[in-house]
Write a protein that holds these residues in place. Structure first.
Motif, PDB file in Angstrom:
ATOM      1  N   LEU A 116       0.823  -1.201   0.000  1.00  0.00           N
ATOM      2  CA  LEU A 116       0.000   0.000   0.000  1.00  0.00           C
ATOM      3  C   LEU A 116       0.861   1.256   0.000  1.00  0.00           C
ATOM      4  CD1 LEU A 116      -2.709  -1.087   2.586  1.00  0.00           C
ATOM      5  CD2 LEU A 116      -3.039  -0.795   0.129  1.00  0.00           C
ATOM      6  N   ARG A 117       1.938   1.220   0.757  1.00  0.00           N
ATOM      7  CA  ARG A 117       2.828   2.389   0.851  1.00  0.00           C
ATOM      8  C   ARG A 117       3.414   2.718  -0.520  1.00  0.00           C
ATOM      9  NH1 ARG A 117       5.412   0.559   4.763  1.00  0.00           N
ATOM     10  NH2 ARG A 117       4.283   1.605   6.442  1.00  0.00           N
ATOM     11  N   VAL A 118       3.900   1.697  -1.221  1.00  0.00           N
ATOM     12  CA  VAL A 118       4.462   1.908  -2.559  1.00  0.00           C
ATOM     13  C   VAL A 118       3.391   2.439  -3.515  1.00  0.00           C
ATOM     14  CG1 VAL A 118       5.365   0.706  -4.592  1.00  0.00           C
ATOM     15  CG2 VAL A 118       6.353   0.265  -2.344  1.00  0.00           C
ATOM     16  N   SER A 119       2.206   1.853  -3.478  1.00  0.00           N
ATOM     17  CA  SER A 119       1.132   2.280  -4.379  1.00  0.00           C
ATOM     18  C   SER A 119       0.703   3.719  -4.110  1.00  0.00           C
ATOM     19  CB  SER A 119      -0.070   1.348  -4.248  1.00  0.00           C
ATOM     20  OG  SER A 119       0.239   0.048  -4.713  1.00  0.00           O
ATOM     21  N   LEU A 120       0.613   4.091  -2.856  1.00  0.00           N
ATOM     22  CA  LEU A 120       0.207   5.455  -2.520  1.00  0.00           C
ATOM     23  C   LEU A 120       1.226   6.473  -3.005  1.00  0.00           C
ATOM     24  CD1 LEU A 120      -1.179   4.843   1.082  1.00  0.00           C
ATOM     25  CD2 LEU A 120      -2.521   5.546  -0.923  1.00  0.00           C
ATOM     26  N   VAL A 121       2.507   6.182  -2.808  1.00  0.00           N
ATOM     27  CA  VAL A 121       3.546   7.105  -3.282  1.00  0.00           C
ATOM     28  C   VAL A 121       3.516   7.193  -4.810  1.00  0.00           C
ATOM     29  CG1 VAL A 121       6.039   7.480  -3.464  1.00  0.00           C
ATOM     30  CG2 VAL A 121       5.032   6.829  -1.273  1.00  0.00           C
ATOM     31  N   HIS A 122       3.357   6.056  -5.472  1.00  0.00           N
ATOM     32  CA  HIS A 122       3.298   6.024  -6.932  1.00  0.00           C
ATOM     33  C   HIS A 122       2.163   6.915  -7.447  1.00  0.00           C
ATOM     34  CE1 HIS A 122       4.019   3.791 -10.823  1.00  0.00           C
ATOM     35  NE2 HIS A 122       2.799   4.275 -11.048  1.00  0.00           N
ATOM     36  N   GLU A 123       0.986   6.808  -6.842  1.00  0.00           N
ATOM     37  CA  GLU A 123      -0.162   7.591  -7.312  1.00  0.00           C
ATOM     38  C   GLU A 123      -0.040   9.066  -6.926  1.00  0.00           C
ATOM     39  OE1 GLU A 123      -2.000   6.220  -9.502  1.00  0.00           O
ATOM     40  OE2 GLU A 123      -1.021   4.292  -9.110  1.00  0.00           O
ATOM     41  N   LEU A 124       0.579   9.364  -5.803  1.00  0.00           N
ATOM     42  CA  LEU A 124       0.831  10.769  -5.462  1.00  0.00           C
ATOM     43  C   LEU A 124       1.786  11.399  -6.465  1.00  0.00           C
ATOM     44  CD1 LEU A 124       1.106  10.723  -1.557  1.00  0.00           C
ATOM     45  CD2 LEU A 124      -0.639  11.892  -2.933  1.00  0.00           C
ATOM     46  N   ALA A 125       2.725  10.613  -6.969  1.00  0.00           N
ATOM     47  CA  ALA A 125       3.626  11.120  -8.010  1.00  0.00           C
ATOM     48  C   ALA A 125       2.836  11.495  -9.262  1.00  0.00           C
ATOM     49  CB  ALA A 125       4.688  10.077  -8.338  1.00  0.00           C
ATOM     50  N   HIS A 126       1.856  10.657  -9.629  1.00  0.00           N
ATOM     51  CA  HIS A 126       1.000  11.010 -10.761  1.00  0.00           C
ATOM     52  C   HIS A 126       0.199  12.272 -10.463  1.00  0.00           C
ATOM     53  CE1 HIS A 126       1.978   7.693 -13.283  1.00  0.00           C
ATOM     54  NE2 HIS A 126       1.442   6.755 -12.518  1.00  0.00           N
ATOM     55  N   HIS A 127      -0.254  12.415  -9.228  1.00  0.00           N
ATOM     56  CA  HIS A 127      -1.001  13.617  -8.850  1.00  0.00           C
ATOM     57  C   HIS A 127      -0.164  14.867  -9.090  1.00  0.00           C
ATOM     58  CE1 HIS A 127      -3.604  16.333  -6.677  1.00  0.00           C
ATOM     59  NE2 HIS A 127      -2.658  16.593  -5.799  1.00  0.00           N
ATOM     60  N   LEU A 128       1.120  14.822  -8.738  1.00  0.00           N
ATOM     61  CA  LEU A 128       1.988  15.981  -8.940  1.00  0.00           C
ATOM     62  C   LEU A 128       2.113  16.347 -10.420  1.00  0.00           C
ATOM     63  CD1 LEU A 128       4.997  15.604  -6.468  1.00  0.00           C
ATOM     64  CD2 LEU A 128       3.055  17.164  -6.333  1.00  0.00           C
ATOM     65  N   GLU A 129       2.091  15.343 -11.291  1.00  0.00           N
ATOM     66  CA  GLU A 129       2.177  15.621 -12.728  1.00  0.00           C
ATOM     67  C   GLU A 129       1.060  16.558 -13.188  1.00  0.00           C
ATOM     68  OE1 GLU A 129       2.806  12.194 -15.411  1.00  0.00           O
ATOM     69  OE2 GLU A 129       2.740  11.011 -13.570  1.00  0.00           O
ATOM     70  N   PHE A 130      -0.129  16.369 -12.612  1.00  0.00           N
ATOM     71  CA  PHE A 130      -1.287  17.141 -13.030  1.00  0.00           C
ATOM     72  C   PHE A 130      -1.490  18.408 -12.214  1.00  0.00           C
ATOM     73  CE2 PHE A 130      -2.112  12.875 -14.570  1.00  0.00           C
ATOM     74  CZ  PHE A 130      -2.639  13.097 -15.834  1.00  0.00           C
ATOM     75  N   SER A 131      -1.076  18.392 -10.967  1.00  0.00           N
ATOM     76  CA  SER A 131      -1.375  19.526 -10.087  1.00  0.00           C
ATOM     77  C   SER A 131      -0.282  20.584 -10.064  1.00  0.00           C
ATOM     78  CB  SER A 131      -1.639  19.034  -8.659  1.00  0.00           C
ATOM     79  OG  SER A 131      -0.481  18.421  -8.115  1.00  0.00           O
ATOM     80  N   CYS A 132       0.935  20.237 -10.501  1.00  0.00           N
ATOM     81  CA  CYS A 132       2.048  21.193 -10.504  1.00  0.00           C
ATOM     82  C   CYS A 132       2.376  21.581 -11.941  1.00  0.00           C
ATOM     83  CB  CYS A 132       3.282  20.595  -9.834  1.00  0.00           C
ATOM     84  SG  CYS A 132       3.117  20.321  -8.071  1.00  0.00           S
ATOM     85  N   PRO A 133       2.013  22.784 -12.369  1.00  0.00           N
ATOM     86  CA  PRO A 133       2.285  23.195 -13.754  1.00  0.00           C
ATOM     87  C   PRO A 133       3.759  23.137 -14.133  1.00  0.00           C
ATOM     88  CG  PRO A 133       0.716  24.687 -12.727  1.00  0.00           C
ATOM     89  CD  PRO A 133       1.224  23.794 -11.634  1.00  0.00           C
ATOM     90  N   SER A 134       4.644  23.377 -13.175  1.00  0.00           N
ATOM     91  CA  SER A 134       6.073  23.402 -13.486  1.00  0.00           C
ATOM     92  C   SER A 134       6.630  22.014 -13.785  1.00  0.00           C
ATOM     93  CB  SER A 134       6.862  24.029 -12.330  1.00  0.00           C
ATOM     94  OG  SER A 134       6.780  23.234 -11.162  1.00  0.00           O
ATOM     95  N   HIS A 135       5.837  20.983 -13.559  1.00  0.00           N
ATOM     96  CA  HIS A 135       6.339  19.629 -13.818  1.00  0.00           C
ATOM     97  C   HIS A 135       6.679  19.427 -15.291  1.00  0.00           C
ATOM     98  CE1 HIS A 135       6.187  15.205 -14.361  1.00  0.00           C
ATOM     99  NE2 HIS A 135       6.735  15.191 -13.151  1.00  0.00           N
ATOM    100  N   VAL A 136       5.966  20.113 -16.167  1.00  0.00           N
ATOM    101  CA  VAL A 136       6.230  19.940 -17.603  1.00  0.00           C
ATOM    102  C   VAL A 136       7.651  20.368 -17.961  1.00  0.00           C
ATOM    103  CG1 VAL A 136       3.800  20.187 -18.221  1.00  0.00           C
ATOM    104  CG2 VAL A 136       5.272  22.211 -18.169  1.00  0.00           C
ATOM    105  N   GLU A 137       8.235  21.237 -17.152  1.00  0.00           N
ATOM    106  CA  GLU A 137       9.561  21.770 -17.450  1.00  0.00           C
ATOM    107  C   GLU A 137      10.671  20.746 -17.246  1.00  0.00           C
ATOM    108  OE1 GLU A 137       9.925  25.209 -14.997  1.00  0.00           O
ATOM    109  OE2 GLU A 137       8.119  26.165 -15.810  1.00  0.00           O
TER     110      GLU A 137
END
Length: 201
Positions: A116-137
């Protein structure tokens, strides 16, 4: 001790096996179905989970621990991390999934705490892709560090060759300092350097 929920609705009971195992590796969690979350996740909120109404308390406790660890690893991205929905599902094709429209993670349970810990971190990483505009950089640089083409970030010949998935797997390594045993992706030091530089901004 090994434990799991049995039954559905409000009348759940704990059953404990006789074998004693390390708690972190032994807790199994279940849920009857995906249920509505208790609030509406919003970017800009303080980093926190917005839980499904029937989310078991031990899953909440573990998820809160993960959120604290994750937030500490991305100190400059707290504002865009915000609130994230979390629901558990007994039936799910994948271990977990992230819905960017709802800003919500659905995670398959039962599972051990380490899984569960690994899965939660993995999905939070995906969340950052969409929620942080600077990630595209940093996407082109990340793809290059992983030896991938700089084409479509969310597409690849296979799951393991998709830049977005390699990013999320690398974040597991960065945050938890361990590999995802079910995602055999090499994470070079250069990738970890890029993540740390962006995380600390």
């Amino acid at each position: 001790m090994r434990a799991w929920f049995d039954g559905c609705g409000d009348r759940r009971q704990w059953h404990v096996a006789a074998a004693v195992l390390p708690l972190a590796a032994a807790v199994l969690l279940t849920s009857c179905s995906t249920v509505p979350i208790e609030g509406v996740p919003r970017a800009g909120d303080e980093p926190a989970w917005v839980y499904g109404a029937d989310t078991p308390q031990d899953l909440r406790d573990l998820a809160d621990e993960v959120m604290t660890t994750f937030t500490s690893a991305f100190p400059s991205r707290r504002e865009c991390l915000g609130a994230v929905g979390l629901v558990g599902a007994r039936e799910l094709d994948d271990r977990a999934r992230y819905d960017p429209g709802a800003q919500e993670v659905t995670i398959r349970i039962p599972a051990t705490a380490p899984q569960l810990r690994v899965s939660l971190v993995h999905e939070l990483a995906h969340h950052l892709e969409f929620s942080c505009p600077s990630h595209v950089e940093i996407r082109e640089e990340l793809s290059a560090a992983q030896g991938l083409s700089s084409g479509d970030w969310s597409e690849g010949p296979t799951w393991i060759e998709t830049p977005s998935e390699q990013w999320a797997t690398a974040v597991v390594h960065y945050v938890l300092e361990e590999d995802d045993p079910r995602a055999p992706i090499v994470v070079p030091d250069e990738t970890l350097r890029i993540i740390q530089t962006w995380a600390e901004g």
